[in-house]
Design an enzyme around this catalytic site. Structure first.
Site, short mmCIF file in Angstrom:
data_model
loop_
_atom_site.label_atom_id
_atom_site.label_comp_id
_atom_site.label_asym_id
_atom_site.label_seq_id
_atom_site.Cartn_x
_atom_site.Cartn_y
_atom_site.Cartn_z
N HIS A 6 0.84 -1.20 0.00
CA HIS A 6 0.00 0.00 0.00
C HIS A 6 0.87 1.25 0.00
O HIS A 6 1.23 1.79 1.05
CB HIS A 6 -0.93 -0.04 1.22
CG HIS A 6 -1.93 1.08 1.28
ND1 HIS A 6 -2.84 1.19 2.31
CD2 HIS A 6 -2.18 2.11 0.45
CE1 HIS A 6 -3.59 2.26 2.10
NE2 HIS A 6 -3.21 2.84 1.00
N HIS A 8 1.21 5.08 -2.19
CA HIS A 8 0.62 5.97 -3.19
C HIS A 8 1.67 6.95 -3.69
O HIS A 8 2.60 7.32 -2.95
CB HIS A 8 -0.53 6.78 -2.58
CG HIS A 8 -1.67 5.96 -2.06
ND1 HIS A 8 -2.46 5.19 -2.88
CD2 HIS A 8 -2.16 5.79 -0.80
CE1 HIS A 8 -3.39 4.59 -2.14
NE2 HIS A 8 -3.22 4.92 -0.89
N HIS A 222 -5.62 0.38 5.79
CA HIS A 222 -5.58 1.02 7.11
C HIS A 222 -5.98 0.02 8.18
O HIS A 222 -6.83 0.28 9.03
CB HIS A 222 -6.49 2.26 7.15
CG HIS A 222 -6.43 3.06 5.88
ND1 HIS A 222 -7.44 3.08 4.96
CD2 HIS A 222 -5.43 3.80 5.34
CE1 HIS A 222 -7.08 3.82 3.92
NE2 HIS A 222 -5.86 4.26 4.12
N GLU A 283 1.64 2.53 3.71
CA GLU A 283 0.96 3.72 3.18
C GLU A 283 1.94 4.89 3.08
O GLU A 283 1.54 6.05 3.10
CB GLU A 283 -0.23 4.10 4.08
CG GLU A 283 -1.31 4.93 3.43
CD GLU A 283 -2.35 5.41 4.44
OE1 GLU A 283 -2.28 4.99 5.61
OE2 GLU A 283 -3.24 6.19 4.07
N ARG A 289 2.89 11.85 8.58
CA ARG A 289 4.29 12.08 8.26
C ARG A 289 5.06 12.50 9.50
O ARG A 289 4.50 13.03 10.44
CB ARG A 289 4.40 13.16 7.18
CG ARG A 289 3.55 12.77 5.96
CD ARG A 289 3.85 13.57 4.74
NE ARG A 289 2.94 13.15 3.66
CZ ARG A 289 3.08 13.49 2.39
NH1 ARG A 289 4.09 14.23 2.00
NH2 ARG A 289 2.21 13.06 1.47
#
Lengths: 343, 343
Positions: A6, A8, A222, A283, A289
């Site tokens: 996962h 992006h 998630h 993710e 972050r």
């Protein structure tokens, strides 16, 4: 091999954002923008990844990211089906370029040209293109193209069957992933994402979808939203609705990723959900972050939480890091061979 | 003493349902029904509780339930503000009768006459009536009177301040509890409830609400939705948004209940959230009914999960079962004296 299922492309070159801004403005006037106006060089793509996803892969010791366009950026509610199609092809083409530049670091996942109220039959061609021409192994399916208003049908409704039929034919799973929230009350990554996971799983509980599609596979990202934490609630709701135990009812077809950013959450996930149904994921670079001041490590460095779990055997960890992914993403093994990562 | 802080009157006499059906039909025609047409006898109330909530209290060894009208039944989206006011007063009056018939078993919590788009200033009078005349100690505040469409403002918006000001004046907390989902895609107890908890918490993360109201207290039900499972995510999102650690930012004002229906979930909750912020609750008779075939006990018998947690000291358990509730519900101690449960 450690496969992060996962990731992006959340560090896209600025030109992509500029294009999308113009495209959105055009959409508000019911106009369309020429997608070929967007120019991004290979060096710009390299620059966007070297200091981010590739750096984290090296630092954390993960090998490969199953990589898709920014989820919040899919924005299926923007414009009409043509807007969505043009944007989707652009985003998927960009992922293909990433995977071509770094074939040993990224394997592609496509977004789909969904649009509110439009049959997902319109996604079949793009899914086919990305899988058969680009070697993508997965797609992101948005259960709520209305962006937080849940104006489409339940995932169990026949409305979705055209895309399921194509997924089965191509033997690719889907990650069930919402996009941005259009509702100021519902924060995108803090509420809508997690709620989307929970809502989708509850739709599946109430359904017999996998009787119609016994080989269909979904990944709930998630960490499965709220589901593992409320496993007793969901087991009970399944039984209250005349369904069998979740293991029997859904877990031959539904998988959870490990995007859970602290040790107790990871412990719970791996205690409650069968190890065979858990896929390693971070993710990154994503929703959260920066460095956790309590651990001194990035919140989304999920490999560390798993590495440190004494409750898991080495074999369990290998399943989570690699083997389950190779099983769930049926085309992944062949793809790894094609890019020289497997004999 | 074991205080269950989350129970709803979900076994209401049939007459109440019949009235609500007629009231809803009238509301669809923009008409109103005379509330005094509803007749329920004390014996009917007794019958509705003896085989359910009271039986479970005896069997499970819980002493007292902080008791409110059925949450899904609040239905703030039905009709207009007058419909909501008439229905709310009826429901609260019924809770008062329950508490009068069984003063040592139930302490009242009111629903509020919210209505989409209407200022919650219209809730102040009913809150005052229930607290000062009936001795209720809490209210249920619906963060989404639109029933799943989140058409109101964030809980941090000044829109809500009139009701917060009254809560502070009366020194009562609110449980942040959505009502039924009007959206077939979003299951009421399996998705909307849990999503509502998560969404509300995320609204609070982004806010500085408790700077304006340092003594305001919220209880997030259902174990806090997805929040404790994703504690790392929420800590990270708070820090990413320039807020301090959640303990500092929210946990002087926000509490979680224990409506989590399996041991690993309860373990996680009590490991992640400070013990001082956890209130015992079962939500019985509620969302999940019946016996867990794996344990032989009711899913919502949450006392058992806590009793069996070796990670908690006797003192921790006493805080969860009693002491925290007496602190959070500021008026509870006096109420217990008034009904002879405390010296």
């Amino acid at each position: 091999m450690i496969i992060d299922c996962h990731g992006h492309y959340t560090t896209e070159p600025q030109q992509l954002h500029d294009f999308r801004k113009k495209q959105t403005e055009a959409a508000h006037k019911h106009e369309h923008l020429a997608p070929w106006d967007l120019k991004i060089t290979d060096d710009q793509i390299r620059d966007s990844l070297e200091g981010a996803q590739l750096k984290f892969q090296r630092e954390r010791g993960t090998d490969l990211t199953i990589f898709s366009p920014r989820a919040a950026g899919m924005g299926h509610h923007i414009g009409d089906a043509r807007t969505s199609m043009e944007w989707t092809r652009l985003c998927n083409d960009l992922i293909h370029r990433v995977c071509t530049l770094y074939p040993r670091n990224f394997i592609g996942v496509c977004q789909l040209p969904q649009s509110p109220g439009v049959s997902p039959a319109n996604c079949v061609e793009e899914l086919d293109r990305c899988v058969t021409q680009y070697g993508f192994v997965d797609c992101n399916l948005n259960p709520d193209p209305s962006g937080g208003y849940w104006q489409t049908k339940s995932l169990a409704d026949r409305f979705w069957y055209p895309v399921y039929e194509k997924m089965v034919e191509l033997d690719v799973p889907a990650m069930i992933h919402v996009s941005m929230s259009c509702n100021a009350c519902v924060h995108t990554t803090g509420a809508h994402y997690i709620n989307g996971d929970t809502t989708a799983f509850m739709q599946l509980i109430l359904s017999d979808l996998f009787k119609d599609f016994p080989t269909l596979k979904f990944i709930i990202p998630h960490g499965g939203g709220a589901v593992p934490y409320h496993w007793g609630r969901y087991r009970g709701l399944a039984l209250n609705n005349g369904k069998p135990e979740l293991t029997e009812h859904l877990l031959k077809n539904v998988y959870f990723d490990t995007c859970v950013y602290h040790t107790p959450g990871m412990e719970l996930l791996t205690k409650v959900v069968p190890i065979e149904n858990i896929l390693f994921a971070s993710e990154m670079v994503g929703a959260v972050r920066g460095i956790d001041p309590k651990t001194g490590h990035e919140f989304d460095d999920t490999k560390r939480y798993i590495d440190n779990l004494s409750s898991l055997s080495a074999q369990d960890k290998q399943k989570i890091f690699e083997q389950n992914a190779l099983r769930v993403y049926s085309r992944l093994g062949a793809r790894l061979k094609a890019v020289g990562l497997r004999a």
